[in-house]
Design a protein around this motif. Structure first.
Motif, mmCIF file in Angstrom:
data_model
loop_
_atom_site.group_PDB
_atom_site.id
_atom_site.type_symbol
_atom_site.label_atom_id
_atom_site.label_comp_id
_atom_site.label_asym_id
_atom_site.label_seq_id
_atom_site.Cartn_x
_atom_site.Cartn_y
_atom_site.Cartn_z
ATOM 1 N N ILE A 120 -26.527 14.876 13.281
ATOM 2 C CA ILE A 120 -27.666 14.868 12.567
ATOM 3 C C ILE A 120 -28.328 15.779 14.438
ATOM 4 O O ILE A 120 -27.656 15.739 15.308
ATOM 5 C CB ILE A 120 -28.303 13.760 12.569
ATOM 6 N N ARG A 121 -29.667 16.446 13.742
ATOM 7 C CA ARG A 121 -30.271 17.427 15.245
ATOM 8 C C ARG A 121 -31.443 16.253 15.801
ATOM 9 O O ARG A 121 -32.366 16.111 15.248
ATOM 10 C CB ARG A 121 -31.104 19.018 15.096
ATOM 11 N N ILE A 167 -22.290 1.407 10.905
ATOM 12 C CA ILE A 167 -22.099 -0.190 10.851
ATOM 13 C C ILE A 167 -21.367 -1.206 10.904
ATOM 14 O O ILE A 167 -21.935 -2.252 11.727
ATOM 15 C CB ILE A 167 -23.049 -0.149 9.497
ATOM 16 N N LYS A 168 -20.212 -0.559 10.517
ATOM 17 C CA LYS A 168 -19.253 -1.706 10.687
ATOM 18 C C LYS A 168 -18.765 -2.002 12.509
ATOM 19 O O LYS A 168 -18.948 -2.916 12.977
ATOM 20 C CB LYS A 168 -18.292 -1.573 10.294
ATOM 21 N N ALA A 220 -31.434 -1.786 14.453
ATOM 22 C CA ALA A 220 -29.939 -0.861 13.575
ATOM 23 C C ALA A 220 -30.615 0.813 13.128
ATOM 24 O O ALA A 220 -29.728 1.119 14.261
ATOM 25 C CB ALA A 220 -30.125 -2.270 12.913
ATOM 26 N N ARG A 221 -31.937 1.125 13.163
ATOM 27 C CA ARG A 221 -31.865 2.673 13.020
ATOM 28 C C ARG A 221 -31.937 3.093 13.872
ATOM 29 O O ARG A 221 -31.177 3.583 13.770
ATOM 30 C CB ARG A 221 -33.144 2.223 11.524
ATOM 31 N N MET A 222 -32.414 3.463 14.808
ATOM 32 C CA MET A 222 -32.545 3.597 16.319
ATOM 33 C C MET A 222 -31.571 3.712 16.722
ATOM 34 O O MET A 222 -30.521 4.845 17.297
ATOM 35 C CB MET A 222 -33.861 2.821 17.242
ATOM 36 N N TYR A 277 -29.332 6.528 14.446
ATOM 37 C CA TYR A 277 -29.689 7.500 14.748
ATOM 38 C C TYR A 277 -29.147 8.189 15.965
ATOM 39 O O TYR A 277 -28.734 9.263 16.286
ATOM 40 C CB TYR A 277 -30.913 7.862 14.773
ATOM 41 N N ARG A 278 -28.955 7.244 17.291
ATOM 42 C CA ARG A 278 -29.142 8.035 18.777
ATOM 43 C C ARG A 278 -27.474 8.348 18.072
ATOM 44 O O ARG A 278 -26.464 9.360 18.866
ATOM 45 C CB ARG A 278 -29.203 6.754 19.698
ATOM 46 N N ILE A 279 -26.869 6.912 18.110
ATOM 47 C CA ILE A 279 -25.028 7.964 17.483
ATOM 48 C C ILE A 279 -24.711 8.859 16.871
ATOM 49 O O ILE A 279 -23.845 9.559 17.568
ATOM 50 C CB ILE A 279 -25.093 5.845 17.097
#
Length: 100
Positions: A99-100, A42-43, A85-87, A90-92
């Motif tokens: 995460i899988r 996030i930062k 932002a969520r995507m 998630y990608r990172i």
């Protein structure tokens, strides 16, 4: 046309469920590490607007309509920024194997 004051404030999908799982996890040690990683993402990776909206929504539990009012934008604009932002988060997390 007046602004629409009601808005569906529920998100679904893998990106949202993983962020919520990180923030509300049961395993203290694993959750603490993932929270640190999430906060670093996030930062360092989000735009200032994305940071602001993600922090208000996930950490301060502010609903989308209220965030929109605070920022002077529509709930739909807040939702669009959150989706991007969520995507990105998630990608990172997927890229670094968290995460899988």
């Amino acid at each position: 046309m007046p602004r629409r004051e009601s808005y569906n404030d529920t998100f679904t999908g893998e990106a949202d469920s993983w962020i919520r799982a990180i923030l509300e996890g049961d395993n203290e040690e694993e959750t603490a590490e993932l929270r640190r990683i999430l906060l670093n993402i996030i930062k360092n990776e989000l735009t200032p607007r994305q940071k602001q909206i993600i922090m208000l929504y996930y950490f301060k539990k502010t609903d989308i309509v209220t965030i929109g009012r605070e920022l002077g934008v529509t709930p739909q604009a807040v939702s669009a920024v959150m989706a991007r932002a969520r995507m990105k988060i998630y990608r990172i997390l997927r890229c670094c194997g968290r995460i899988r």
